[in-house]
Design a protein around this motif. Sequence first.
Motif, short mmCIF file in Angstrom:
data_model
loop_
_atom_site.label_atom_id
_atom_site.label_comp_id
_atom_site.label_asym_id
_atom_site.label_seq_id
_atom_site.Cartn_x
_atom_site.Cartn_y
_atom_site.Cartn_z
N ILE A 86 0.81 -1.21 0.00
CA ILE A 86 0.00 0.00 0.00
C ILE A 86 0.85 1.26 0.00
CG2 ILE A 86 -1.78 1.27 1.28
CD1 ILE A 86 -2.73 -1.47 2.33
N ALA A 87 2.06 1.21 0.51
CA ALA A 87 2.91 2.40 0.56
C ALA A 87 3.03 3.00 -0.84
CB ALA A 87 4.28 2.04 1.10
N GLY A 88 2.87 4.30 -0.92
CA GLY A 88 2.97 4.97 -2.22
C GLY A 88 2.74 6.45 -2.06
N GLY A 89 2.78 7.15 -3.18
CA GLY A 89 2.59 8.60 -3.13
C GLY A 89 2.06 9.14 -4.44
N PHE A 90 1.65 10.38 -4.42
CA PHE A 90 1.11 11.05 -5.61
C PHE A 90 1.64 12.47 -5.67
CE2 PHE A 90 -1.95 14.01 -7.46
CZ PHE A 90 -2.12 13.45 -8.72
N SER A 91 2.02 12.86 -6.86
CA SER A 91 2.29 14.26 -7.15
C SER A 91 2.17 14.44 -8.65
CB SER A 91 3.68 14.69 -6.65
OG SER A 91 4.70 13.93 -7.28
N MET A 92 1.93 15.67 -9.06
CA MET A 92 1.76 15.95 -10.48
C MET A 92 2.38 17.30 -10.80
SD MET A 92 -2.35 16.76 -10.58
CE MET A 92 -2.33 17.13 -12.34
N HIS A 106 11.48 9.89 -7.64
CA HIS A 106 10.82 9.64 -6.35
C HIS A 106 9.62 8.72 -6.51
CE1 HIS A 106 8.99 10.31 -2.45
NE2 HIS A 106 7.88 10.74 -3.04
N LEU A 107 8.74 9.00 -7.47
CA LEU A 107 7.53 8.20 -7.63
C LEU A 107 7.82 6.81 -8.16
CD1 LEU A 107 4.93 10.80 -8.96
CD2 LEU A 107 5.15 9.85 -6.66
N MET A 108 8.80 6.67 -9.03
CA MET A 108 9.15 5.34 -9.50
C MET A 108 9.71 4.49 -8.37
SD MET A 108 8.20 4.96 -12.62
CE MET A 108 9.05 3.46 -13.09
N SER A 148 0.37 16.09 -17.33
CA SER A 148 0.98 16.55 -16.08
C SER A 148 1.03 15.47 -15.00
CB SER A 148 0.26 17.80 -15.53
OG SER A 148 0.30 18.85 -16.47
N MET A 149 0.83 14.22 -15.41
CA MET A 149 0.89 13.10 -14.46
C MET A 149 1.77 11.97 -15.00
SD MET A 149 -3.13 12.94 -13.23
CE MET A 149 -2.91 11.35 -12.43
N ASN A 190 -7.25 14.35 0.75
CA ASN A 190 -7.80 14.60 -0.58
C ASN A 190 -8.93 15.62 -0.52
OD1 ASN A 190 -6.06 12.99 -2.02
ND2 ASN A 190 -7.37 11.17 -1.93
N ARG A 191 -9.73 15.58 0.52
CA ARG A 191 -10.79 16.58 0.67
C ARG A 191 -10.20 17.97 0.84
NH1 ARG A 191 -16.43 14.77 3.20
NH2 ARG A 191 -16.58 12.66 2.33
N LYS A 192 -9.11 18.05 1.58
CA LYS A 192 -8.44 19.33 1.78
C LYS A 192 -7.83 19.85 0.48
CE LYS A 192 -4.66 21.46 4.41
NZ LYS A 192 -3.60 21.22 5.42
N ASP A 193 -7.23 18.92 -0.30
CA ASP A 193 -6.57 19.31 -1.54
C ASP A 193 -7.56 19.64 -2.66
OD1 ASP A 193 -4.16 18.93 -0.29
OD2 ASP A 193 -3.80 16.95 -1.16
N MET A 194 -8.75 19.02 -2.63
CA MET A 194 -9.75 19.20 -3.68
C MET A 194 -11.11 19.55 -3.07
SD MET A 194 -8.63 16.00 -6.17
CE MET A 194 -8.09 14.91 -4.83
N PRO A 195 -11.21 20.72 -2.44
CA PRO A 195 -12.43 21.05 -1.68
C PRO A 195 -13.68 21.20 -2.54
CG PRO A 195 -10.99 22.96 -1.88
CD PRO A 195 -10.20 21.79 -2.37
N ASP A 196 -13.53 21.43 -3.84
CA ASP A 196 -14.68 21.64 -4.70
C ASP A 196 -15.15 20.36 -5.40
OD1 ASP A 196 -14.68 24.38 -4.09
OD2 ASP A 196 -13.19 24.78 -5.66
N ALA A 197 -14.50 19.25 -5.12
CA ALA A 197 -14.86 17.98 -5.77
C ALA A 197 -16.16 17.42 -5.20
CB ALA A 197 -13.73 16.97 -5.60
N ASP A 198 -16.75 16.50 -5.94
CA ASP A 198 -17.94 15.80 -5.48
C ASP A 198 -17.50 14.57 -4.70
OD1 ASP A 198 -20.30 14.49 -5.04
OD2 ASP A 198 -20.89 14.33 -7.16
N PHE A 199 -17.47 14.67 -3.39
CA PHE A 199 -16.96 13.60 -2.55
C PHE A 199 -17.80 12.33 -2.65
CE2 PHE A 199 -15.73 17.35 0.36
CZ PHE A 199 -14.61 17.63 -0.42
#
Length: 230
Positions: A86-92, A106-108, A148-149, A190-199
């Motif tokens: 499960i360990a992993g990360g995300f950035s774009m 880093h991501l690889m 960009s990903m 994720n909610r903090k990073d994307m506050p306008d998304a449809d949760f």
Amino acid sequence: MTSPIKVALVTGASGALGSAVVMHLLDQGYQVVALERRPEKIQERFGDANARLLALACDVTDTASCKAACAEATQRFGRIDVLCNIAGGFSMGPSIAEDAIAQYEHLMALNAGSVFKMMHCVVPTMVAQRAGSIVNVGAQSALTGQASMTAYCASKSAVIRMTESFAAEFKSQGVRVNCVLPRTIDTPQNRKDMPDADFTQWTSPEKIAQTMGFLASEQSAAVNGASVAV
């Protein structure tokens, strides 16, 4: 004769998804070995009330650290039945940005290299038992390229191909390898990073944990090399 308790290793065990998987496996009766670079984070998350939870230090990007953690788990419990990577990360960001190369490396290392290293270290024990189940975490966004990903998509796509390759290589020796492909996971970050998304369109860590638990269990004995969208 009572069957021995099954042992599950979980990387990234203190994160939102990792902790949900740990709780699900504990509920299913597993001895869980929670791997984290800082094992005190496991103590902070779970306390010390459950005798079937062991926290071990492990840097999943470092081969020697992976080998040491797997060896200690095997020495303590005599077996490893399940590995949840499960360990992993995300950035774009733009692929020509100043830090694009560092982001890629880093991501690889974190998303793909760690999965290969943990499987490399765990599979010999499972082969000796002629039984074992590995569940990796890919991503639906890795099924196609995304602007960009690039680094993220490449790293998670590699997880899918490694899942298929290990599954084919060890299926005759009793070891199954599958992966789940989440979309956006409903976490506080994720909610903090994307506050306008449809949760409501996001998937909870608990539901993903249930799917991973199914793939880890004998209920999915006929499933191998699959990438399951959740």
